[in-house]
Design a protein around this motif. Structure first.
Motif, PDB file in Angstrom:
ATOM      1  N   VAL A   1       0.857  -1.187   0.000  1.00 25.98           N
ATOM      2  CA  VAL A   1       0.000   0.000   0.000  1.00 25.98           C
ATOM      3  C   VAL A   1       0.890   1.233   0.000  1.00 25.98           C
ATOM      4  N   SER A   2       0.587   2.162  -0.877  1.00 24.69           N
ATOM      5  CA  SER A   2       1.333   3.414  -0.904  1.00 24.69           C
ATOM      6  C   SER A   2       0.373   4.583  -0.759  1.00 24.69           C
ATOM      7  N   GLY A   3       0.878   5.663  -0.185  1.00 22.01           N
ATOM      8  CA  GLY A   3       0.059   6.844   0.026  1.00 22.01           C
ATOM      9  C   GLY A   3       0.818   7.888   0.810  1.00 22.01           C
ATOM     10  N   TRP A   4       0.089   8.880   1.330  1.00 26.45           N
ATOM     11  CA  TRP A   4       0.725   9.988   2.025  1.00 26.45           C
ATOM     12  C   TRP A   4       0.412   9.960   3.523  1.00 26.45           C
ATOM     13  N   ARG A   5       1.438  10.224   4.314  1.00 27.55           N
ATOM     14  CA  ARG A   5       1.306  10.360   5.750  1.00 27.55           C
ATOM     15  C   ARG A   5       2.279  11.438   6.205  1.00 27.55           C
ATOM     16  N   ASN A   6       1.753  12.425   6.928  1.00 36.55           N
ATOM     17  CA  ASN A   6       2.577  13.556   7.365  1.00 36.55           C
ATOM     18  C   ASN A   6       3.287  14.213   6.178  1.00 36.55           C
ATOM     19  N   GLU A   7       2.537  14.333   5.076  1.00 38.23           N
ATOM     20  CA  GLU A   7       3.012  14.989   3.858  1.00 38.23           C
ATOM     21  C   GLU A   7       4.185  14.262   3.199  1.00 38.23           C
TER      22      GLU A   7
END
Length: 366
Positions: free
Chosen positions: A281-287
């Motif tokens: 899973v890929s995505g954004w966390r804390n920009e």
């Protein structure tokens, strides 16, 4: 002690019954039309046996009446009848189906039902959705989810690099039916046996390609929340090309009974298998743009002194864990319950779910 009916005395149904019976917490009855299959059940003293023709609606409903739950380990094309009988009798319902049409039927039956309807409780769909949803929950914004699962022989010895470790009907069905996916943020249908990719894990080369049903209900759950979501089955290299020749060039997708006969008389079963699970899973966390991956291999194991294949153990453990969580009130007691509604931490700590804990191969085989 809760009274459970397991429909289907095959490889998976018998393993489910054995797992449940060994706990002493469930009174288990296995129903099957084949008296020979019923006689082969292990733990005979702890498991009731019922010769039953699923096509007999009256007999099926009578067999369910008064039971806490029915668990379908029947072929995918018969599972819908079991779900209908569960709705008529107010019995909790769990199944292992990868068939999309059957799951849609189950979902419709769950509307206003006094009992829970929980389809797709096996490995894929099933555990794979629980893992993917748990990983996805760790991101503020999602980009892509890749789900890969395969049940493979440890020692492939034929051109297909495959042995029959699961339902032949189920394998053929997932190779033939359209596959759900999310592409560029939109739900769509993609063809089976396409989008072939290769990768390595622990130094072993694999291929993966589209097959039907493995996503469960995740497409609907994550629609509008992820750019890309797909499921592919893992095999050893070369398998996909041969299956495409059989199904498309020789047109055996239109003669599934012939293909089933060929496979069952050509490919031996084996208890020396391995289940490979890979979710990224890929995505954004804390920009920050990040990726998290779950990778695991589960090997054949001994249960109650009897060796069971990895696909038997993982599939049966999935549905038994969900039953435990239904019985103790962790899961909703009525209506449609998705696999992604199952908390990963509860699942992995369960007495059945522990099968999926990371262990070294030597420890698993001991």
């Amino acid at each position: 002690m809760k009274n459970i009916l397991v429909v289907g005395a095959g490889k998976i149904g018998s393993t489910i019954a054995e797992m449940l019976a060994q706990t002493g917490d469930y009174a288990v009855t296995v129903a099957d039309r084949s008296a020979d299959q019923l006689r082969r059940l292990e733990a005979r003293d702890a498991i009731g046996r019922l010769e039953l023709d699923i096509s007999d609606d009256v007999a099926l409903q009578e067999a369910m009446t008064g039971r806490f739950a029915v668990m379908s380990a029947a072929p995918y094309h018969l599972t819908g009848k079991i779900a209908l009988a569960a709705r008529a009798t107010g019995t909790h319902y769990l199944d292992l189906t990868e068939d999309v049409a059957t799951t849609r039927l189950v979902k419709s039956l769950a509307v206003g039902a006094p009992s829970a309807f929980i389809p797709q409780c096996g490995l894929a769909p099933g555990f794979i959705s629980i893992v993917a949803h748990d990983l996805a929950s760790r991101f503020e914004k999602l980009d892509s989810i890749k789900m890969r699962v395969g049940a493979l022989p440890e020692f492939p010895s034929n051109a297909l690099n495959y042995n029959l470790t699961w339902s032949t009907d189920g394998v053929i069905n997932e190779y033939c039916e359209p596959c759900e996916a999310i592409v560029n943020g939109e739900m769509c249908s993609v063809p089976p046996l396409e989008e072939l990719e290769e990768f390595s894990l622990d130094g072993i080369k694999y291929e993966a390609f589209n097959t039907s049903g493995g996503l469960g209900t995740l497409c609907e759950t994550l629609k509008g929340k992820v750019r890309s979501l797909n499921y592919r089955t893992i095999r050893y290299p070369g398998h996909c090309a041969i299956m495409k020749a059989l199904l498309n060039d020789l047109r055996l997708r239109d003669r599934r009974d012939v293909l089933k006969d060929i496979l069952e008389h050509s490919l031996p079963a084996t208890l020396q298998d391995v289940v490979v699970v890979l979710v990224s899973v890929s995505g954004w966390r804390n920009e920050r743009f990040l990726q998290e991956t779950y990778a695991n291999k589960v090997y054949a194991q001994n249960l109650g002194g009897t060796k069971h294949s990895a696909i038997q153990v993982t599939t049966a453990a999935g549905i038994c864990t969900v039953l435990d969580m239904l019985a103790d009130g962790t899961l909703p007691q009525a209506g449609f319950v998705r696999q992604e509604d199952v908390p990963f931490e509860h699942f992995i700590k369960n007495r059945f779910g522990k099968v999926y804990r990371h262990v070294e191969r030597g420890a698993a085989a001991a």
